[in-house]
Design a protein around this motif. Structure first.
Motif, PDB file in Angstrom:
ATOM      1  N   TYR A 227      43.799  32.702  41.176  1.00 20.62           N
ATOM      2  CA  TYR A 227      43.334  31.902  40.042  1.00 20.62           C
ATOM      3  C   TYR A 227      42.263  30.908  40.497  1.00 20.62           C
ATOM      4  O   TYR A 227      41.262  30.695  39.808  1.00 20.62           O
ATOM      5  CB  TYR A 227      44.498  31.126  39.410  1.00 20.62           C
ATOM      6  N   GLN A 229      40.255  31.161  43.067  1.00 23.15           N
ATOM      7  CA  GLN A 229      39.021  31.888  43.378  1.00 23.15           C
ATOM      8  C   GLN A 229      38.278  32.269  42.096  1.00 23.15           C
ATOM      9  O   GLN A 229      37.045  32.148  42.019  1.00 23.15           O
ATOM     10  CB  GLN A 229      39.345  33.134  44.196  1.00 23.15           C
ATOM     11  N   ALA A 230      39.017  32.718  41.084  1.00 21.90           N
ATOM     12  CA  ALA A 230      38.388  33.092  39.810  1.00 21.90           C
ATOM     13  C   ALA A 230      37.750  31.878  39.151  1.00 21.90           C
ATOM     14  O   ALA A 230      36.651  31.961  38.580  1.00 21.90           O
ATOM     15  CB  ALA A 230      39.425  33.721  38.883  1.00 21.90           C
ATOM     16  N   ARG A 231      38.419  30.750  39.228  1.00 21.79           N
ATOM     17  CA  ARG A 231      37.876  29.506  38.649  1.00 21.79           C
ATOM     18  C   ARG A 231      36.576  29.118  39.327  1.00 21.79           C
ATOM     19  O   ARG A 231      35.611  28.716  38.665  1.00 21.79           O
ATOM     20  CB  ARG A 231      38.925  28.405  38.805  1.00 21.79           C
ATOM     21  N   ASP A 234      33.626  31.884  38.492  1.00 19.65           N
ATOM     22  CA  ASP A 234      33.082  31.933  37.136  1.00 19.65           C
ATOM     23  C   ASP A 234      33.790  30.868  36.287  1.00 19.65           C
ATOM     24  O   ASP A 234      34.696  31.174  35.502  1.00 19.65           O
ATOM     25  CB  ASP A 234      33.283  33.330  36.540  1.00 19.65           C
ATOM     26  N   TRP A 238      36.738  31.241  33.231  1.00 16.54           N
ATOM     27  CA  TRP A 238      38.078  30.685  33.457  1.00 16.54           C
ATOM     28  C   TRP A 238      38.435  29.680  32.374  1.00 16.54           C
ATOM     29  O   TRP A 238      39.544  29.683  31.840  1.00 16.54           O
ATOM     30  CB  TRP A 238      38.139  30.047  34.848  1.00 16.54           C
TER      31      TRP A 238
END
Length: 254
Positions: A227, A229-231, A234, A238
């Protein structure tokens, strides 16, 4: 663990939940433990159970007494005491002040009291119970989310500034943990945290694994790394995803 046996350890907010689990684990590993909690009865109960010393009171103000109880030296300090602080953009100043004081400034005051001795000795360990809300955020809890970001930032600053002088720092960032704080989070916690909630003992296990590996970030829920890393990769996507969670929560509470 050889680094823990015989060490002087202070755990704040240890009358229950994560703090009690940390205190029990340190005691089981042979550490000399001080159990702190604002609730004196709870602190004494846990201390009696594990053969530790109870030093109840405000976590910001007990370092000197805890050091004396441990014979003059605190090797490991677990800044675990915290407040959940639900609220939004309209929350009053007193809500924000209470969250800031407990979730951030208590850590600052403890380090102010401990750091000179740690730097002189060339060793010390500071453990900050942050929350995944400090890496990500939490719906329905603006003061909590913001101050937990502050706690994480402070722990990061300590690590990058003093690690070459012997200070080890760990930031524990779990999602839901089956404690009174999860219960108090209400419908937001039920929606976001309850399904994957873990026992407090799992948090203690994760901390000891991180200490063995000399790792800063402690993730009792490993999926939080993805989570995070995704935040970072992008932020807009997120935030849009989290906004949909917010809308789901709003719809469920109408």
């Amino acid at each position: 663990m050889s680094t823990v046996r015989g060490a002087g350890v202070v755990v704040t907010g240890a009358g229950g939940g994560i703090g009690a689990a940390l205190a029990r684990r340190f005691a089981a590993e042979g550490a000399r433990v001080v159990v702190n909690d604002l609730n004196a009865e709870k602190a004494r109960t846990v201390a009696a159970e594990i053969g530790a010393r109870a030093v109840p009171g405000d976590a910001s103000l007990i370092v000197a007494e805890a050091r004396e109880a441990l014979g003059g030296t605190v090797d490991i300090y677990c800044a675990n005491a915290g407040v959940g602080a639900p609220g939004d953009a309209l929350s009053e100043d007193d809500v924000w002040s209470a969250a800031w004081d407990v979730n951030v400034m208590a850590h600052v005051r403890a380090v102010r009291a401990l750091l000179p001795d740690w730097l002189e000795r060339g060793s010390g360990r500071f453990v900050s119970t942050v929350s995944a809300a400090g890496l990500l955020t939490m719906i329905g809890a603006a003061p909590y989310s913001v101050t937990k970001h502050g706690a994480l930032a402070y722990a990061e600053w300590l690590s990058l500034t003093y690690r070459h002088r012997g200070l080890a720092v760990h930031a524990i960032c779990p999602q839901g943990v089956r404690t009174d704080m999860l219960t108090a989070s209400g419908s937001a916690g039920d929606l976001v945290l309850a399904a994957t909630a873990i026992e407090p003992e799992a948090v203690a296990d994760a901390l000891f694994a991180a200490m063995a590996e000399d790792r800063f970030l402690v993730l009792p829920h490993p999926e939080v790394a993805g989570y995070h890393q995704a935040r970072a990769a992008d932020p807009d996507r997120w935030l849009a995803t989290m906004n949909r969670v917010q809308q789901t929560w709003e719809g469920a509470t109408r």
